[in-house]
Design a protein around this motif. Structure first.
Motif, PDB file in Angstrom:
ATOM      1  N   ALA A  60       0.847  -1.197   0.000  1.00 23.46           N
ATOM      2  CA  ALA A  60       0.000   0.000   0.000  1.00 23.46           C
ATOM      3  C   ALA A  60       0.879   1.242   0.000  1.00 23.46           C
ATOM      4  O   ALA A  60       1.892   1.307   0.722  1.00 23.46           O
ATOM      5  CB  ALA A  60      -0.917  -0.004   1.220  1.00 23.46           C
ATOM      6  N   ASP A  61       0.509   2.213  -0.773  1.00 24.87           N
ATOM      7  CA  ASP A  61       1.207   3.503  -0.805  1.00 24.87           C
ATOM      8  C   ASP A  61       0.686   4.352   0.354  1.00 24.87           C
ATOM      9  O   ASP A  61      -0.447   4.838   0.325  1.00 24.87           O
ATOM     10  CB  ASP A  61       0.945   4.195  -2.142  1.00 24.87           C
ATOM     11  N   VAL A  62       1.488   4.521   1.387  1.00 27.09           N
ATOM     12  CA  VAL A  62       1.046   5.233   2.592  1.00 27.09           C
ATOM     13  C   VAL A  62       1.679   6.620   2.701  1.00 27.09           C
ATOM     14  O   VAL A  62       1.762   7.192   3.791  1.00 27.09           O
ATOM     15  CB  VAL A  62       1.355   4.400   3.866  1.00 27.09           C
ATOM     16  N   THR A  63       2.113   7.160   1.573  1.00 28.15           N
ATOM     17  CA  THR A  63       2.740   8.494   1.591  1.00 28.15           C
ATOM     18  C   THR A  63       1.781   9.544   2.138  1.00 28.15           C
ATOM     19  O   THR A  63       2.130  10.333   3.025  1.00 28.15           O
ATOM     20  CB  THR A  63       3.186   8.884   0.168  1.00 28.15           C
ATOM     21  N   ASP A  64       0.568   9.579   1.633  1.00 23.84           N
ATOM     22  CA  ASP A  64      -0.422  10.561   2.089  1.00 23.84           C
ATOM     23  C   ASP A  64      -0.827  10.282   3.544  1.00 23.84           C
ATOM     24  O   ASP A  64      -1.100  11.223   4.307  1.00 23.84           O
ATOM     25  CB  ASP A  64      -1.657  10.516   1.197  1.00 23.84           C
TER      26      ASP A  64
ATOM     27  N   LYS B  10       3.576   8.428 -10.513  1.00 24.76           N
ATOM     28  CA  LYS B  10       2.228   8.920 -10.269  1.00 24.76           C
ATOM     29  C   LYS B  10       1.832   9.682 -11.528  1.00 24.76           C
ATOM     30  O   LYS B  10       2.200  10.835 -11.728  1.00 24.76           O
ATOM     31  CB  LYS B  10       2.178   9.837  -9.048  1.00 24.76           C
TER      32      LYS B  10
ATOM     33  N   ARG C  31       7.956   7.717  -2.947  1.00 24.39           N
ATOM     34  CA  ARG C  31       6.764   7.327  -2.210  1.00 24.39           C
ATOM     35  C   ARG C  31       7.109   6.352  -1.088  1.00 24.39           C
ATOM     36  O   ARG C  31       8.138   5.681  -1.117  1.00 24.39           O
ATOM     37  CB  ARG C  31       5.732   6.666  -3.142  1.00 24.39           C
TER      38      ARG C  31
ATOM     39  N   LYS D  15      -5.981  -1.782   1.792  1.00 26.80           N
ATOM     40  CA  LYS D  15      -5.108  -0.935   0.973  1.00 26.80           C
ATOM     41  C   LYS D  15      -5.813   0.366   0.587  1.00 26.80           C
ATOM     42  O   LYS D  15      -5.224   1.455   0.659  1.00 26.80           O
ATOM     43  CB  LYS D  15      -4.692  -1.718  -0.276  1.00 26.80           C
ATOM     44  N   GLN D  16      -7.080   0.267   0.208  1.00 26.38           N
ATOM     45  CA  GLN D  16      -7.842   1.453  -0.195  1.00 26.38           C
ATOM     46  C   GLN D  16      -7.959   2.456   0.953  1.00 26.38           C
ATOM     47  O   GLN D  16      -7.777   3.664   0.755  1.00 26.38           O
ATOM     48  CB  GLN D  16      -9.231   1.036  -0.672  1.00 26.38           C
TER      49      GLN D  16
ATOM     50  N   GLU E  69      -4.615   4.158   1.528  1.00 25.87           N
ATOM     51  CA  GLU E  69      -4.213   5.083   0.476  1.00 25.87           C
ATOM     52  C   GLU E  69      -5.154   6.282   0.361  1.00 25.87           C
ATOM     53  O   GLU E  69      -4.827   7.260  -0.308  1.00 25.87           O
ATOM     54  CB  GLU E  69      -4.133   4.337  -0.862  1.00 25.87           C
ATOM     55  N   GLN E  70      -6.323   6.195   1.036  1.00 24.90           N
ATOM     56  CA  GLN E  70      -7.246   7.337   1.138  1.00 24.90           C
ATOM     57  C   GLN E  70      -7.515   7.585   2.634  1.00 24.90           C
ATOM     58  O   GLN E  70      -8.604   7.342   3.126  1.00 24.90           O
ATOM     59  CB  GLN E  70      -8.548   7.039   0.403  1.00 24.90           C
TER      60      GLN E  70
END
Length: 409
Positions: free
Chosen positions: A214-218, A364, A371, A398-399, A402-403
């Motif tokens: 999962a992209d957890v940058t945000d 991106k 990231r 994951k969703q 990432e949100q």
């Protein structure tokens, strides 16, 4: 009046508890609240307290002997107090179904068999020991019992099995070479419980592990923005683990089949989420449980997780806070581990393994950016659900990660 001390039930799937250590012996004086014994089961090791002032009148379950929950393990009463006939009757009633003093009578051969004297005698043996002996084709008459009044215990049968294995295996060079030094560590206490429970977990379920990142940058950016405000207002230090726990709770509510248990050939689906959070201790592992996590906000969940973890590390976690979990999270990210294969905490259907966050280059759109990626490992019981619904559950986690704004709603 003499008070009964019983083996507690430490988990909904618990079938047996073991007395690992007696801190007191018969005749010793105790005060209410004194630690009189250590018991263990299902990854849990805890102390048993004296229920009242007095002395230890009788010890019914010896060390390293397993008994079902509810079994009387000792009596505490006044000095020189005699146990009543009612107490004795209770012991006799419970004896056939636990490790205390169960006895069986061997089948009597024909009366004209001259050599059948010993087979007619009663052999004192615990039910578990008898079951193991029968499965391994061991003649119980040849076993030397070390329990009370010569009762054969589980440890006695295991000793015979170890001796049999030793006799049948060839001597190795290492064993015969005095120049080789080695250290042997006994498998006992919490380590023994964990070893047995994990082995049984793998034997009694169809476990499969799938991985996803999962992209957890945000998410990490959001954490930095709100952590000071949350700490000032609620005295809670919000962590990445807290966000992951919140994402898991929300995902379990959307994927009910993962929030379940496989018990007695039935799948039990739960409407509540009792979230287990694995905590590593010096001598093993415990899983504190946050009950009804589905009713908590992110801040409330974070506070509960930290309270449970602190209690576990200080040895102050109560029994009711270690049972009833419907799903577990285990995190090895602090040790630099990425993907791994967590083992189910039976009878749960799933367990999520969290690895170490890694900085990676990622596109991106048309832009190449730096990231933060979080590896996730989901082990699930294939008897309960298949790969596709399990992947959908992991995809929902994951969703949410990432949100991250969804985790605050």
């Amino acid at each position: 009046m003499a008070a009964e001390v019983v083996m507690p039930k430490l988990g909904m799937a618990m079938k047996e508890g073991t007395v690992s250590t007696w801190n007191k012996k018969v005749g010793d004086s105790v005060s209410k609240g004194d630690m009189i014994a250590s018991i263990n089961s299902e990854k849990i090791e805890m102390e048993i307290e004296a229920p009242q002032d007095g002395v230890i009148l009788d010890i019914l379950v010896q060390e390293d002997v397993g008994v079902p929950p509810g079994t009387i393990i000792c009596y505490v009463g006044n000095p020189n107090e005699q146990l009543t006939e009612q107490n004795s009757s209770a012991n006799e009633l419970q004896a056939p179904k636990n490790e205390v003093a169960a006895a069986i009578s061997l089948e009597e051969p024909p009366a004209n068999a001259a050599s059948s004297k010993k087979s007619k005698e009663t052999v004192r043996i615990s039910p578990i020991a008898r079951k193991i002996a029968e499965s391994e084709n061991i003649n119980i008459e040849t076993i030397q019992g070390t329990g009370p009044k010569g009762r054969i215990t589980k440890a006695d049968v295991e000793k015979v099995l170890a001796e049999r294995a030793s006799e049948s295996s060839p001597q190795t060079v290492e064993r015969d070479n005095p120049a080789i030094n080695k250290e042997t560590l006994p498998v006992a206490g919490m380590r023994k419980v964990i070893a047995g429970r994990m082995h049984n977990s793998l034997l009694n379920s169809a476990q499969l592990t799938i991985n996803m990142k999962a992209d957890v940058t945000d998410l990490l950016s959001l954490q930095r923005e709100i952590k000071e405000v949350i700490q000032q207002r609620h005295s809670v230090k919000i962590s990445l683990t807290d966000f992951i726990a919140r994402a898991v709770v929300l995902s379990l509510q959307e994927h009910k089949q993962m929030n379940s248990a496989y018990i007695d050939n039935e799948i039990q689906l739960y409407n509540h989420v009792h979230l287990g959070m694995a905590v590593a201790l010096e001598n093993g592992l415990v899983v504190p449980v946050v009950q009804h996590a589905e009713k908590m906000s992110l801040v409330e969940l974070a506070a509960e997780i930290k309270t449970r973890a602190a209690d576990a590390r200080q040895g102050q976690l109560s029994t009711d806070r270690m049972q009833g979990s419907t799903f577990t999270i285990t995190n090895l990210g602090a040790y630099g581990v990425e993907y791994f294969t967590p083992v189910l905490n039976p009878p749960e259907t799933g367990i999520l393994g969290v690895g170490a966050t890694e900085d990676v280059p990622m596109y991106k759109g048309d832009d190449l950016q730096r990231r933060n990626v979080l590896p996730l490992s989901l082990t699930f019981d294939h008897r309960v659900l298949d790969g596709a619904p399990a992947a959908n559950f992991l995809g929902t986690i994951k969703q949410y990660l990432e949100q991250p704004i969804l985790l605050l709603l």
